[in-house]
Enzyme design. Structure first.
Site, mmCIF file in Angstrom:
data_model
loop_
_atom_site.group_PDB
_atom_site.id
_atom_site.type_symbol
_atom_site.label_atom_id
_atom_site.label_comp_id
_atom_site.label_asym_id
_atom_site.label_seq_id
_atom_site.Cartn_x
_atom_site.Cartn_y
_atom_site.Cartn_z
ATOM 1 N N ASN A 164 -16.598 -3.127 -6.353
ATOM 2 C CA ASN A 164 -17.017 -2.201 -5.310
ATOM 3 C C ASN A 164 -17.065 -3.002 -4.021
ATOM 4 O O ASN A 164 -17.691 -4.054 -3.966
ATOM 5 C CB ASN A 164 -18.412 -1.640 -5.664
ATOM 6 N N GLY A 165 -16.379 -2.522 -2.980
ATOM 7 C CA GLY A 165 -16.368 -3.255 -1.713
ATOM 8 C C GLY A 165 -14.954 -3.344 -1.183
ATOM 9 O O GLY A 165 -14.050 -2.635 -1.644
ATOM 10 N N TRP A 201 -13.756 5.123 -5.528
ATOM 11 C CA TRP A 201 -13.576 5.936 -4.322
ATOM 12 C C TRP A 201 -12.532 5.200 -3.511
ATOM 13 O O TRP A 201 -12.771 4.099 -3.008
ATOM 14 C CB TRP A 201 -14.909 6.007 -3.579
ATOM 15 N N GLU A 227 -27.717 18.392 12.456
ATOM 16 C CA GLU A 227 -27.878 18.225 11.011
ATOM 17 C C GLU A 227 -27.476 19.505 10.263
ATOM 18 O O GLU A 227 -26.831 19.455 9.217
ATOM 19 C CB GLU A 227 -29.327 17.807 10.702
ATOM 20 N N HIS A 234 -21.229 24.517 28.913
ATOM 21 C CA HIS A 234 -20.305 23.510 29.433
ATOM 22 C C HIS A 234 -19.127 23.294 28.482
ATOM 23 O O HIS A 234 -18.594 22.192 28.391
ATOM 24 C CB HIS A 234 -21.035 22.189 29.673
ATOM 25 N N LYS A 253 -24.528 19.673 7.481
ATOM 26 C CA LYS A 253 -24.733 20.169 6.106
ATOM 27 C C LYS A 253 -23.630 21.169 5.750
ATOM 28 O O LYS A 253 -23.055 21.108 4.675
ATOM 29 C CB LYS A 253 -26.096 20.872 5.945
ATOM 30 N N LYS A 293 -21.929 9.264 -1.543
ATOM 31 C CA LYS A 293 -23.369 9.257 -1.290
ATOM 32 C C LYS A 293 -23.803 7.946 -0.661
ATOM 33 O O LYS A 293 -24.675 7.905 0.187
ATOM 34 C CB LYS A 293 -24.097 9.477 -2.621
ATOM 35 N N GLU A 302 -20.164 19.450 5.392
ATOM 36 C CA GLU A 302 -20.059 18.577 4.221
ATOM 37 C C GLU A 302 -19.774 19.355 2.944
ATOM 38 O O GLU A 302 -18.967 18.927 2.130
ATOM 39 C CB GLU A 302 -21.380 17.824 3.999
ATOM 40 N N CYS A 342 -17.694 3.603 -4.811
ATOM 41 C CA CYS A 342 -17.443 3.041 -6.142
ATOM 42 C C CYS A 342 -18.744 2.728 -6.884
ATOM 43 O O CYS A 342 -19.731 2.306 -6.285
ATOM 44 C CB CYS A 342 -16.660 1.750 -6.035
ATOM 45 N N ARG A 394 -22.344 9.276 -6.482
ATOM 46 C CA ARG A 394 -21.967 8.420 -5.362
ATOM 47 C C ARG A 394 -20.655 8.862 -4.715
ATOM 48 O O ARG A 394 -20.348 8.460 -3.606
ATOM 49 C CB ARG A 394 -21.831 6.978 -5.836
HETATM 50 C C1 G6P Z 1 -23.032 9.201 3.617
HETATM 51 C C2 G6P Z 1 -23.829 10.296 2.933
HETATM 52 C C3 G6P Z 1 -24.774 10.936 3.939
HETATM 53 C C4 G6P Z 1 -25.680 9.872 4.554
HETATM 54 C C5 G6P Z 1 -24.860 8.731 5.173
HETATM 55 C C6 G6P Z 1 -25.760 7.564 5.534
HETATM 56 O O1 G6P Z 1 -22.177 9.744 4.548
HETATM 57 O O2 G6P Z 1 -22.954 11.278 2.408
HETATM 58 O O3 G6P Z 1 -25.581 11.898 3.288
HETATM 59 O O4 G6P Z 1 -26.468 10.458 5.536
HETATM 60 O O5 G6P Z 1 -23.907 8.242 4.221
HETATM 61 O O6 G6P Z 1 -26.303 7.056 4.352
HETATM 62 P P1 G6P Z 1 -27.673 6.305 4.235
HETATM 63 O O7 G6P Z 1 -27.812 6.028 2.770
HETATM 64 O O8 G6P Z 1 -27.531 5.050 5.039
HETATM 65 O O9 G6P Z 1 -28.735 7.184 4.752
#
Ligand code: G6P
Length: 614
Positions: free
Chosen positions: A101-102, A75, A487, A510, A491, A609, A494, A2, A27
Site C-alpha cells: 500500500n503506497g 485501489w 459539505e 456572481h 455528500k 475511505k 460522492e 489499498c 477503504r
Molecule cells: C477521503 C474520504 C473522505 C475524507 C477525506 C479526508 O476522500 O473519502 O470522506 O473526508 O478522504 O480523510 P481524513 O481521513 O483525513 O478525514
C-alpha cells in the site's frame, strides 16, 4: 485505498484473510488477491479484478491450504485495475510474494536498472519492482530474506506498507512501513497484520502500530521482532484496542452510512463526554491543558485537512477566530505542503483527519513541524499515524466510520473544534463567563437536537424520489453554514454521482445564478440566525428564475415555507453549533437520492475511505 491483511499461526490462513479483506472493503478498492504458502511449501497466488466475492469465487476450485498468507485489496494508482496489476505480486522464481500500500516514486529508475539485469516484468505496477528487487538482492548477495527486504527498502523512495512471504521460509512474514499504515495483531501462537485494526479485532485486541522505517519480523511461534532499516532493534509498544466487532457491523441497518447517520446522537454524546466539567462551567481538553503556552502565545492558527475534514476545518477556523481572536487560516493539506507556506514557531497548526492516515495531511504536519509550529491533531482513529505524529490533540471518539462518505466523523470534528475554540478562549480570556456557559449549554443540547432532527428521515426519503432526475444541484448557506453547503454538495456528489456545488448564498449572484432553471434544485440552509433575512432574499432570487428550492429552516419559521417548494424543519439551534444539526438532513438527502438511483452508498465508485497516497 489499498488494504493489507496477513496471517501466520496454527489456523488455516485463507478464511482469516478473506474475512479481513471484507473488513477492509470500506477503504475503497478495485481488485483483490491472496498469496498462501501451502503445506508442501508451494506459493499459491490468486488475484482478480473486482470485489472480494469475485476473488472467493475464483478461489473456489483452487488449493487455498496453508497457515501463512498475505492478502490485499488494491485501489489502482500505477496501472489500470486488472487481474495482472492486482496484488500480490511475486518474484520471477515464484517463491516470494508481496502486497503493498503506497507509492514507490522511483519505481521507474529501479525498474530500468532491473531490466538491464534481465529481469522481466508482468505488470505495470510500482509494487512488482519491489519484489523483483528483493529477489535480485537475495540472489546476488546470497543473503537472508530479511536482509534482502532491508536492502530493497533502502533503495526505495516513496510511501509503503508491505508484507512479504517466501515459500522457502514458510514460518515467517516480513512487514514494513513508511508513511502508510500497518498494524500487527498479537494473538496466542498466531500473528495478524492489517492496514488498520479492523481485520484483527475478531481475534485479538493486542496490537503494535509499526512506526516509520520499521520492519517487523513475524515468525511462527516466536515473539515479534521489530528492527529499523539499519538492523537496529526497535521498541515494541503493545497497545490494547478499544474497538468492538459490533462497531464494524451494520447492526440491522441496510448500509453503514445510514447506521452512522443514526448513531450521531450517541457519537456526539461520546465526543463531549468528560470534556465538559465542573457542573457544565468549563471545557477540559487535556491536549490544550498540557500545552497552555503554545495556545496563549499563538500568533496564528493554520488548519490543514482534506475532503470533509477540510469542511469541518472551515467551520473550526471561524469558531477559533470568534472565540480566541487568533487569526485562523484553513488550507487544503495537498496545497499547503507544496506552497512553501510561512510557518513559524508561534503558529499552531491543527490537522483534522478522520482516518489519521491521509497522506497529504501527514505530509503537511511534517512540514509544519520542520518549521517549528506546534501541531495539534483532531483524529478519529486511535493510534493512527496523524495521532502519533502530532504534538498533542483531541480524539473525536465517534467509533469506526465505515461508509466512505463521512457523516458522524464530520459532526464529531465540528463538535471537537467548537470545544477546542472555547478551551483556547478560556485560556486566553477571550470568552467571558456568560458566553462560555451559553456555548457549553448549546453543545450539550446537540445529541437531543440530532435525535429530533433524525425524525425527518421518512419525509426526506419521500422527497428524494422527486430529485433522482437531477443532473446538478446547488447548495447555498451563509456564515457557519457556508461550509455546511459545501459539505452537503460533497455528500451528494460522492454517493449519487450527481454534480453539486456549494456556494455562499450571497455569492450566488456572481455566477451560479446563471445556472438556475427548473431543472436545477437548490438546497438552501436557512435556520433562524443573524443572516436569516438575507438568505430569504437569496431564496427569492432563485424562485424568481424558476428554480425549485428545498429549504432547511428552523421549526416555526413562517416566512420561508411561503416561498420554498419543500421545507425541512430542524429544531431551534444556536448559530455556532447549527452546522452539526443541519448536516443531518443534508446527509439523509444525499443518502436517499443515492439509494433511489441504485448507487452503492457505502462504497461509491473510485473513492477511498483512507487516502494513503498523494
Ligand atoms: C477521503 C474520504 C473522505 C475524507 C477525506 C479526508 O476522500 O473519502 O470522506 O473526508 O478522504 O480523510 P481524513 O481521513 O483525513 O478525514
Amino acid at each position: 485505498m489499498c488494504g493489507i491483511v496477513g496471517y501466520i499461526g496454527r489456523q488455516e490462513a485463507y478464511p482469516i484473510l478473506i474475512k479481513g479483506l471484507h473488513r477492509l472493503e470500506y477503504r475503497g478498492y478495485d481488485s483483490a488477491g491472496v498469496a498462501l504458502v501451502n503445506p508442501d511449501n508451494v506459493l499459491n497466488v490468486y488475484k482478480t479484478r473486482g470485489k472480494v466475492e469475485d476473488l472467493e469465487r475464483f478461489c473456489d476450485t483452487k488449493d487455498v491450504s496453508g497457515t501463512v498468507g498475505i492478502a490485499h485489496t488494491r485501489w489502482a494508482t500505477h496501472g489500470e485495475p486488472n487481474d495482472i496489476n492486482a496484488h500480490p505480486h511475486f518474484s520471477t522464481n515464484g517463491k516470494i510474494a508481496i502486497v503493498h500500500n503506497g507509492t514507490i516514486e522511483n519505481y521507474n529508475v529501479l525498474k530500468q536498472a532491473l531490466i538491464e539485469h534481465d529481469c522481466e516484468f508482468r505488470s505495470e505496477t510500482d509494487t512488482e519492482v519491489v519484489v523483483k528487487l528483493i529477489e535480485y538482492i537475495q540472489s546476488t548477495n546470497d543473503c537472508s530474506l530479511v536482509d534482502a527486504v532491508r536492502g530493497a527498502l533502502k533503495q526505495v523512495v516513496g510511501a509503503y506498507a508491505i508484507a512479504v512471504v517466501d515459500c522457502e521460509d514458510p514460518d515467517m512474514i516480513i512487514a514494513a512501513r513508511k508513511s502508510s499504515p500497518l498494524v500487527v495483531g498479537i494473538g496466542d501462537h498466531e500473528t495478524f497484520i492489517g492496514s488498520d485494526a479492523s481485520p484483527i479485532i475478531d481475534y485479538t485486541n493486542q496490537v503494535v502500530y509499526l512506526g516509520d522505517d520499521e520492519i517487523a519480523i513475524i515468525r511462527r511461534d516466536a515473539p515479534l521482532q521489530v528492527i529499523n532499516n539499519d538492523n537496529i532493534p526497535a521498541k515494541i509498544d503493545v497497545q490494547t484496542l478499544e474497538l468492538s466487532v459490533s462497531q464494524l457491523e451494520k447492526g440491522g441497518y441496510p448500509h453503514f452510512m445510514l447506521k452512522e447517520i443514526f448513531e450521531q446522537p450517541n457519537t456526539i454524546y461520546d465526543c463531549i463526554r468528560g470534556r465538559i466539567v465542573n457542573n457544565d462551567t468549563e471545557i477540559k481538553l487535556s491536549g490544550v491543558i498540557d500545552h497552555p503556552d503554545r495556545f496563549i502565545n499563538a500568533s496564528r492558527v493554520v488548519i490543514v485537512a482534506c475532503g470533509t475534514s477540510w469542511h469541518a476545518g472551515l467551520i473550526g477556523g471561524r469558531l477559533i477566530e470568534n472565540y480566541t481572536r487568533i487569526p485562523a487560516r484553513v488550507e487544503y493539506a495537498s496545497e499547503f505542503r507544496y506552497a512553501n507556506p510561512v510557518i513559524t514557531s508561534s503558529d499552531v497548526v491543527i490537522a483534522i483527519s478522520q482516518s489519521g492516515e491521509t497522506a497529504d495531511t501527514l505530509a503537511a504536519i511534517k512540514l509544519a513541524k520542520e518549521r517549528g509550529a506546534f501541531v495539534y491533531g483532531v483524529c478519529n482513529v486511535v493510534g493512527s499515524s496523524i495521532a502519533r505524529e502530532t504534538d498533542s490533540g483531541t480524539y473525536i471518539h465517534v467509533g469506526p466510520e465505515i461508509g466512505v462518505a463521512s457523516t458522524k466523523a464530520f459532526t464529531g470534528q465540528v463538535t471537537v473544534l467548537t470545544m477546542l475554540a472555547l478551551a483556547i478562549g478560556q485560556l486566553r480570556g477571550t470568552v467571558n463567563k456568560s458566553q462560555l456557559l451559553e456555548a457549553i449549554a448549546n453543545i450539550k443540547k446537540l445529541p437531543e437536537l440530532i435525535r429530533e432532527t433524525l425524525k425527518l428521515n421518512d419525509r426526506i426519503e419521500k422527497l428524494s424520489r422527486t430529485f433522482t432526475y437531477a443532473h446538478n444541484f446547488l447548495y447555498l448557506g451563509r456564515g457557519y453554514n457556508y461550509p455546511s453547503a459545501l459539505e452537503g454538495a460533497l455528500k451528494l456528489k460522492e454517493i449519487s454521482y450527481i454534480h453539486a456545488e456549494g456556494y455562499p448564498a450571497a455569492e450566488m449572484k456572481h455566477g451560479p445564478i446563471a445556472l438556475i432553471d427548473k431543472e436545477l434544485p437548490t438546497v438552501v440552509i436557512a435556520p433562524n440566525d443573524d443572516l436569516h433575512e438575507k438568505v430569504i432574499s437569496n431564496i427569492q432570487q432563485v424562485k424568481a428564475r424558476g428554480g425549485s428550492v428545498i429549504a432547511i429552516v428552523t421549526k416555526g419559521d413562517t416566512e420561508i415555507p411561503k416561498i420554498a417548494d419543500y421545507v425541512l424543519e430542524i429544531p431551534p439551534v444556536a448559530e455556532s453549533v447549527s452546522p452539526v444539526v443541519v448536516s443531518v438532513p443534508l446527509q439523509l438527502l444525499a443518502y436517499h437520492i443515492a439509494i433511489m438511483k441504485g448507487c452503492d452508498v457505502d462504497m461509491p465508485r473510485n473513492l477511498a475511505k483512507s487516502v494513503t497516497v498523494e
